[in-house]
Write an enzyme that holds these catalytic residues in place. Structure first.
Site, mmCIF file in Angstrom:
data_model
loop_
_atom_site.group_PDB
_atom_site.id
_atom_site.type_symbol
_atom_site.label_atom_id
_atom_site.label_comp_id
_atom_site.label_asym_id
_atom_site.label_seq_id
_atom_site.Cartn_x
_atom_site.Cartn_y
_atom_site.Cartn_z
ATOM 1 N N MET A 180 0.826 -1.265 0.030
ATOM 2 C CA MET A 180 -0.138 0.063 -0.177
ATOM 3 C C MET A 180 0.728 1.259 -0.054
ATOM 4 O O MET A 180 0.561 2.316 -0.576
ATOM 5 C CB MET A 180 -0.931 0.001 1.461
ATOM 6 C CG MET A 180 -2.115 -0.824 1.377
ATOM 7 S SD MET A 180 -3.089 -0.573 2.625
ATOM 8 C CE MET A 180 -3.251 -2.227 3.084
ATOM 9 N N ASP A 201 11.656 2.996 4.205
ATOM 10 C CA ASP A 201 11.487 1.588 4.557
ATOM 11 C C ASP A 201 12.737 0.907 4.930
ATOM 12 O O ASP A 201 13.870 1.519 4.916
ATOM 13 C CB ASP A 201 10.882 0.808 2.993
ATOM 14 C CG ASP A 201 10.035 -0.326 3.443
ATOM 15 O OD1 ASP A 201 10.539 -1.230 4.108
ATOM 16 O OD2 ASP A 201 8.832 -0.254 2.991
ATOM 17 N N ASP A 257 14.175 2.712 9.878
ATOM 18 C CA ASP A 257 13.275 1.790 10.751
ATOM 19 C C ASP A 257 12.428 2.844 11.760
ATOM 20 O O ASP A 257 12.943 3.404 12.411
ATOM 21 C CB ASP A 257 14.377 1.018 11.731
ATOM 22 C CG ASP A 257 13.735 0.440 12.464
ATOM 23 O OD1 ASP A 257 12.519 0.289 12.771
ATOM 24 O OD2 ASP A 257 14.314 -0.938 12.968
ATOM 25 N N VAL A 258 11.022 2.574 11.507
ATOM 26 C CA VAL A 258 10.056 3.453 12.249
ATOM 27 C C VAL A 258 10.206 3.441 13.851
ATOM 28 O O VAL A 258 9.718 4.414 14.497
ATOM 29 C CB VAL A 258 8.855 3.361 11.735
ATOM 30 C CG1 VAL A 258 8.414 3.796 10.271
ATOM 31 C CG2 VAL A 258 8.257 2.023 11.947
ATOM 32 N N ASN A 300 2.285 4.539 7.423
ATOM 33 C CA ASN A 300 2.014 3.436 6.766
ATOM 34 C C ASN A 300 2.621 1.855 7.235
ATOM 35 O O ASN A 300 2.113 0.790 7.177
ATOM 36 C CB ASN A 300 2.053 3.409 5.199
ATOM 37 C CG ASN A 300 1.914 2.278 4.444
ATOM 38 O OD1 ASN A 300 0.608 1.757 4.393
ATOM 39 N ND2 ASN A 300 3.058 1.613 3.972
ATOM 40 N N TYR A 321 -1.742 -7.546 17.290
ATOM 41 C CA TYR A 321 -1.858 -6.741 16.213
ATOM 42 C C TYR A 321 -3.191 -5.810 16.389
ATOM 43 O O TYR A 321 -3.223 -4.647 16.080
ATOM 44 C CB TYR A 321 -2.342 -7.528 14.876
ATOM 45 C CG TYR A 321 -2.304 -6.905 13.426
ATOM 46 C CD1 TYR A 321 -1.163 -6.383 12.774
ATOM 47 C CD2 TYR A 321 -3.703 -6.665 12.781
ATOM 48 C CE1 TYR A 321 -1.383 -5.785 11.739
ATOM 49 C CE2 TYR A 321 -3.700 -5.670 11.683
ATOM 50 C CZ TYR A 321 -2.556 -5.408 11.194
ATOM 51 O OH TYR A 321 -2.762 -4.666 9.963
ATOM 52 N N LYS A 340 -3.795 -1.484 16.791
ATOM 53 C CA LYS A 340 -4.255 -0.835 15.666
ATOM 54 C C LYS A 340 -5.514 -0.484 16.436
ATOM 55 O O LYS A 340 -5.943 0.847 15.963
ATOM 56 C CB LYS A 340 -4.789 -1.951 14.713
ATOM 57 C CG LYS A 340 -3.718 -2.452 13.659
ATOM 58 C CD LYS A 340 -3.071 -1.470 12.912
ATOM 59 C CE LYS A 340 -2.114 -1.921 11.800
ATOM 60 N NZ LYS A 340 -1.373 -0.948 11.093
ATOM 61 N N THR A 380 -1.723 -7.492 -0.849
ATOM 62 C CA THR A 380 -0.315 -6.924 -0.832
ATOM 63 C C THR A 380 0.623 -8.169 -0.407
ATOM 64 O O THR A 380 0.066 -9.129 0.255
ATOM 65 C CB THR A 380 -0.199 -5.709 0.204
ATOM 66 O OG1 THR A 380 -0.302 -6.320 1.656
ATOM 67 C CG2 THR A 380 -1.112 -4.644 0.079
HETATM 68 P P1 NAD Z 1 3.474 -4.861 3.369
HETATM 69 O O1 NAD Z 1 4.105 -5.880 4.033
HETATM 70 O O2 NAD Z 1 3.191 -5.174 1.866
HETATM 71 O O3 NAD Z 1 4.319 -3.427 3.247
HETATM 72 C C1 NAD Z 1 4.642 -2.991 4.673
HETATM 73 C C2 NAD Z 1 5.945 -2.241 4.655
HETATM 74 O O4 NAD Z 1 6.470 -1.715 5.838
HETATM 75 C C3 NAD Z 1 7.237 -3.217 4.056
HETATM 76 O O5 NAD Z 1 7.766 -2.754 3.024
HETATM 77 C C4 NAD Z 1 7.936 -3.253 5.127
HETATM 78 O O6 NAD Z 1 9.444 -3.433 5.082
HETATM 79 C C5 NAD Z 1 7.498 -1.929 6.127
HETATM 80 N N1 NAD Z 1 8.220 -2.087 7.492
HETATM 81 C C6 NAD Z 1 7.694 -3.204 8.294
HETATM 82 N N2 NAD Z 1 8.428 -2.780 9.471
HETATM 83 C C7 NAD Z 1 9.331 -1.647 9.333
HETATM 84 C C8 NAD Z 1 9.850 -0.575 10.100
HETATM 85 N N3 NAD Z 1 10.172 -1.198 11.446
HETATM 86 N N4 NAD Z 1 10.434 0.426 9.630
HETATM 87 C C9 NAD Z 1 10.268 0.702 8.359
HETATM 88 N N5 NAD Z 1 9.549 0.099 7.490
HETATM 89 C C10 NAD Z 1 8.770 -1.046 8.054
HETATM 90 O O7 NAD Z 1 2.217 -4.542 3.858
HETATM 91 P P2 NAD Z 1 0.820 -3.546 3.431
HETATM 92 O O8 NAD Z 1 -0.352 -4.561 3.309
HETATM 93 O O9 NAD Z 1 1.018 -2.716 2.347
HETATM 94 O O10 NAD Z 1 0.661 -2.740 4.573
HETATM 95 C C11 NAD Z 1 0.587 -1.206 4.919
HETATM 96 C C12 NAD Z 1 -0.312 -0.882 5.994
HETATM 97 O O11 NAD Z 1 -1.399 -1.391 6.067
HETATM 98 C C13 NAD Z 1 0.296 -1.684 7.497
HETATM 99 O O12 NAD Z 1 0.279 -0.659 8.575
HETATM 100 C C14 NAD Z 1 -0.555 -2.843 7.453
HETATM 101 O O13 NAD Z 1 -0.768 -3.337 9.216
HETATM 102 C C15 NAD Z 1 -1.798 -1.863 7.242
HETATM 103 N N6 NAD Z 1 -2.987 -3.044 6.839
HETATM 104 C C16 NAD Z 1 -2.895 -4.045 5.819
HETATM 105 C C17 NAD Z 1 -3.821 -4.683 5.369
HETATM 106 C C18 NAD Z 1 -3.761 -5.852 4.410
HETATM 107 O O14 NAD Z 1 -4.747 -6.681 4.058
HETATM 108 N N7 NAD Z 1 -2.723 -5.943 3.820
HETATM 109 C C19 NAD Z 1 -5.061 -4.625 5.910
HETATM 110 C C20 NAD Z 1 -5.307 -3.743 7.112
HETATM 111 C C21 NAD Z 1 -4.174 -2.878 7.250
#
Ligand code: NAD
Length: 255
Positions: free
Chosen positions: A24, A43, A66-67, A93, A158, A162, A193
């Protein structure tokens, strides 16, 4: 998508998006960039992040970040302002996902999910506020989840993080509103994703319909549209709001 395809509604604005190397975050970076914003892609995944910034070209910068690290937050915001002169938008994100029955959950994993999914965004808000104030205001978008609006089994760590992000968003909206900084949360449902690639694959193999009343998974671009709206002046009176983008998943639950 070209830089002018979205009427340049974010022209002159600078947006920092965490976890934007893929999923995302990458879709949000692409759409905000296509809308005229300069984007700071951050990232842990250096190769993918740098490749996306190179692909977007002008007006895109990758910072390895790293966040959970407060010092790195300061360095990242400094790098953004040094390169683009200001900062207007933060999209919190980055996140990690893992599920486990409550009785099998460990304090270590619980803490890890909290650190990345909640304390990371908290540190981000703290770090960007001076730059957003200097810009005369701004927008912060926190990516929570439907798991932050209702309960799902095996989502203790989780889901708690959230849900807490929702509380963080509301407090920030109250405290930062007087500085013309708006803070809102976005609650995606199951979106296709890399994070949930296994779940998507299993559903496809089992020929199951998608996990929403629309009978499909969401696409990252569909979340990015909402993030763009909240980042832009079109949402100028929206503050402290919570927005599901879930194909109707929450509609049948009391959220
Ligand atoms: P993803 O795993 O494809 O992307 C997440 C990114 O965050 C990755 O590139 C990862 O390297 C990065 N990341 C992880 N830990 C990190 C850190 N400590 N510092 C910096 N970067 C870090 O996941 P996504 O599905 O794109 O998720 C994006 C957001 O959406 C997240 O917060 C996730 O919880 C939320 N979300 C996802 C879904 C889903 O179904 N995919 C649903 C609800 C919420």
């Amino acid at each position: 998508m070209g830089r002018s395809d979205r009427n340049g509604e974010l022209a002159g604005r600078v947006a920092l998006i965490t976890g934007a190397a893929r999923g995302m975050g990458a879709a949000e970076a692409r759409l905000l960039h296509a809308s005229g914003a300069a984007v700071v892609i951050t990232d842990l995944l250096a190769e993918e992040g740098a490749a996306l910034a190179a692909e977007l070209g002008d007006g895109a910068l990758f910072v390895e970040h790293d966040v959970t690290d407060e010092k790195q937050w300061q360095a990242t915001v400094d790098a953004a302002v040094r390169r683009f002169g200001r900062l207007d938008v933060l999209v919190n994100n980055a996140g990690i996902y893992s599920t486990r029955p409550l009785v099998e959950e460990t304090a270590e994993r619980f803490e890890l999910l909290y650190r990345v999914n909640l304390i990371g965004p908290f540190l981000g808000i703290k770090a960007v506020v001076p730059a957003l104030r200097a810009a005369g205001g701004g927008s912060i978008v926190n990516i929570s989840s439907t798991a932050g609006m209702t309960a799902f089994p095996a989502h203790a760590a989780y889901g708690a993080a959230k849900w807490a992000m929702r509380g963080l968003t509301r407090v920030a909206a109250l405290e930062l509103g007087p500085d013309r900084i708006r803070v809102n949360s976005v609650h995606p449902g199951a979106v296709s994703t890399p994070m949930i690639a296994d779940i998507v694959r299993r559903a496809e193999n089992g020929k199951q319909s998608g996990p929403s009343p629309l009978r499909r998974f969401g696409e990252p671009e569909e979340v990015a549209e909402l993030v763009l709206f909240l980042a832009s002046d079109r949402s100028s009176y929206i503050n402290g709001g919570e927005f599901a983008v879930d194909g109707g998943t929450l509609a049948g639950r009391d959220a």
